[in-house]
Design a protein around this motif. Structure first.
Motif, mmCIF file in Angstrom:
data_model
loop_
_atom_site.group_PDB
_atom_site.id
_atom_site.type_symbol
_atom_site.label_atom_id
_atom_site.label_comp_id
_atom_site.label_asym_id
_atom_site.label_seq_id
_atom_site.Cartn_x
_atom_site.Cartn_y
_atom_site.Cartn_z
ATOM 1 N N MET B 1 0.838 -1.201 0.000
ATOM 2 C CA MET B 1 0.000 0.000 0.000
ATOM 3 C C MET B 1 0.874 1.253 0.000
ATOM 4 N N GLN B 2 1.908 1.235 0.829
ATOM 5 C CA GLN B 2 2.818 2.384 0.861
ATOM 6 C C GLN B 2 3.935 2.213 -0.159
ATOM 7 N N ASN B 3 4.904 3.113 -0.078
ATOM 8 C CA ASN B 3 6.053 3.086 -0.972
ATOM 9 C C ASN B 3 6.641 1.695 -1.096
ATOM 10 N N SER B 4 6.892 1.274 -2.318
ATOM 11 C CA SER B 4 7.546 -0.018 -2.470
ATOM 12 C C SER B 4 8.997 0.147 -2.049
ATOM 13 N N GLU B 5 9.553 -0.909 -1.505
ATOM 14 C CA GLU B 5 10.936 -0.829 -1.029
ATOM 15 C C GLU B 5 11.886 -0.621 -2.211
ATOM 16 N N SER B 29 5.203 13.825 -7.547
ATOM 17 C CA SER B 29 5.818 13.589 -6.240
ATOM 18 C C SER B 29 5.909 12.082 -5.998
ATOM 19 N N ASN B 31 5.981 9.776 -3.598
ATOM 20 C CA ASN B 31 5.063 8.969 -2.810
ATOM 21 C C ASN B 31 3.755 8.703 -3.559
ATOM 22 N N SER B 32 3.174 9.761 -4.133
ATOM 23 C CA SER B 32 1.857 9.588 -4.733
ATOM 24 C C SER B 32 1.940 8.796 -6.039
ATOM 25 N N ARG B 35 2.315 5.153 -5.362
ATOM 26 C CA ARG B 35 1.043 4.573 -4.926
ATOM 27 C C ARG B 35 0.125 4.331 -6.114
ATOM 28 N N ARG B 36 0.088 5.280 -7.064
ATOM 29 C CA ARG B 36 -0.797 5.125 -8.222
ATOM 30 C C ARG B 36 -0.357 3.948 -9.077
ATOM 31 N N LYS B 39 -1.279 0.771 -7.560
ATOM 32 C CA LYS B 39 -2.724 0.545 -7.716
ATOM 33 C C LYS B 39 -3.024 -0.033 -9.102
ATOM 34 N N VAL B 71 -6.055 11.570 -10.517
ATOM 35 C CA VAL B 71 -6.984 11.606 -9.385
ATOM 36 C C VAL B 71 -8.118 12.563 -9.747
ATOM 37 N N TYR B 226 0.264 16.865 -6.395
ATOM 38 C CA TYR B 226 0.805 15.617 -6.965
ATOM 39 C C TYR B 226 2.146 15.809 -7.649
#
Lengths: 190, 282
Positions: B1-5, B29, B31-32, B35-36, B39, B71, B226
């Motif tokens: 769900m969060q940043n991939s390593e 950015s 982080n976002s 995440r997208r 997803k 988004v 973003y």
């Protein structure tokens, strides 16, 4: 057993959490150093007034941060209505209007997980009363990165769905009443 | 769900996307965008190599990726206080202008485009307005053109916002502007308010703009969040260049400008007026 050099405190809560958070902010040490991030669900049609409400009794400055704002010591940051709040590697806050998660925006899971990723063992996650399971996975993420986790004692919750969902997923470091949470926070350096 | 390593992976993907499509997300950015992309991989059940392969070989899929990255969260009169401020303080300053040029940059599904149309109509300024609305998402633009939204989940919120935007003055009936059909689950802007907007597909990241005129008002709400700092600066500079002196830029309620730009705009909440000169304080 407890690490005391936390760099961030994240508190998540939903139904019934306003009075708990308000009590914490009223009795915490006024020089409490570590930035506190609050991710609280709000009633659908009451979007404003929460920061003002919390500020009434808080001994520390409470604000709704802007996107890319830098975290500062001795400040409380409240996730703004209708935005997700993420903590970033460079010590800033990122906001987002992405889809609701767990029917929630802000989502407590998102904020807690970002704290786990960025601050690892230096993150302190606290999950309070609430009527939804949001926050459980985020708390587990903090525990998974060896951060410190406190869940409000379900017996002291208005609605205990949120803490119970967390307790089903992992064993937190502590299960405490609101009073004990304040006592714990005040053992941290200020 | 969060940043991939493996944060390299999505950055590499963005470079490939940039090479084989007209889209450049490399300054979004971290982080976002991470995440997208996670997803998208989740929704399409794709490993990173599969995603890369499909992106290289299937232009239609690339469009789907762009739609998925975008988004589209918006609502009618989101943050009603801002709209009230626009109605009472900003829009009346255009009363004596022969024309009002307006650009909604990143208009999404159009709710805020119609919010402004309603305020302009209420102030008898609508006939002077030339309105342009752009977005990277073709789907969102098509939706914006229709001006029809779901009734359920939305109406109560929209009505509260609408009333907030008109607080301290006579609030018109929302039915003056919308046809409400509960059985069809729609709330639709009335036909006479459609067709007043030029909708154009445009990627804000691109240098060239799809118009030749300057603007009195630029809306760009919850889009810059973003982008990374460098890209934000570039875009805000472009807005500044394309505003008439005294023109206004309207950002999201939790977006701010960095230090350098603070001298180029006068801030009043999320409304930023372009100043004529630098405020030099000596």
């Amino acid at each position: 057993m407890q690490a005391t050099d936390f760099k961030i405190v994240v508190i998540g809560g939903s139904a019934g959490s306003f009075s708990v958070v308000s009590a914490i902010l009223a009795s915490i040490h006024p020089q409490f150093k570590i930035p506190i991030v609050l991710c609280l669900h709000r009633l659908k049609h009451v979007r404003s007034g929460l920061v003002e409400g919390l500020s009434l009794k808080s001994v520390i400055k409470v604000l709704e941060p802007n996107d890319k704002e830098k975290l500062q010591y001795n400040h409380v940051y409240l996730a703004p209505a209708n935005y997700h709040l993420f903590l970033e590697l460079d010590g800033t806050i990122a906001l987002s209007t992405e889809e609701s998660f767990n029917h929630s925006r802000p989502s407590i899971d998102y904020t807690l997980s970002s704290a786990a990723y960025v601050y690892r063992e230096k993150a302190l996650g606290i999950l309070l009363t609430g009527a939804n399971k949001d926050g459980a996975y985020g708390m587990k993420d903090i525990a998974g990165k060896k951060g410190f986790t406190i869940v409000q004692d379900p017996a002291t919750c208005d609605i205990d769905t949120m803490p119970r969902s967390a307790l089903q997923l992992f064993d937190p470091n502590l299960i405490l009443s609101p009073k004990e949470i304040v006592q714990f926070l005040n053992t941290l350096p200020h | 769900m969060q940043n991939s390593e493996l944060s390299q992976t999505y950055k590499e993907y963005l470079l490939i996307l940039k090479e084989c499509s007209p889209y450049d997300f490399s300054e979004y950015s971290d982080n976002s965008i991470d995440r997208r992309i996670q997803k998208i991989r989740h929704d399409y059940h794709l490993s990173m190599p599969d995603l890369i392969q499909k992106t290289k070989s299937d232009p239609e899929f690339v469009e789907q990726v762009v739609e998925a990255i975008t988004v589209n969260t918006t609502e009618l009169f989101r943050d009603p206080k801002v709209w009230n401020q626009l109605r009472q303080k900003v829009l009346p300053t255009f009363k004596n202008h022969p024309k009002i040029n307006i650009w909604h940059a990143g208009c999404s599904t159009g709710q805020e485009v119609y919010s402004l149309i309603i305020l302009l109509d209420d102030l008898n300024l609508l006939d002077k307005a030339a309105i342009y609305a752009t977005d990277i998402s073709q789907k969102a633009l098509e939706h914006a053109k229709r001006g029809s939204y779901r009734f359920s989940f939305n109406y109560e919120k929209y009505l509260t916002n609408f009333q907030g935007a008109f607080e301290q003055s006579d609030t018109p009936d929302i039915k003056k502007y919308f046809n409400i059909n509960e059985s069809k689950d729609t709330i639709s802007i009335k036909p006479q308010f459609l067709g007043r907007v030029k909708y154009i597909k445009h990627d804000l990241v691109k240098e060239e703009l799809p118009f030749y005129n300057k603007f009195d008002l630029i809306f760009c709400r919850n889009v810059l969040i973003y982008f990374n700092g460098a890209l934000q600066t570039k875009i805000v500079q472009r807005f500044h260049d394309n505003l008439f002196p005294g023109g206004n830029m309207v950002l999201g309620s939790h977006e701010t400008l960095n230090g350098f730009f603070k001298t180029k705009f006068a801030k009043n909440g999320p409304v930023y007026a372009r100043t004529n000169s630098f405020h030099l304080k000596y």
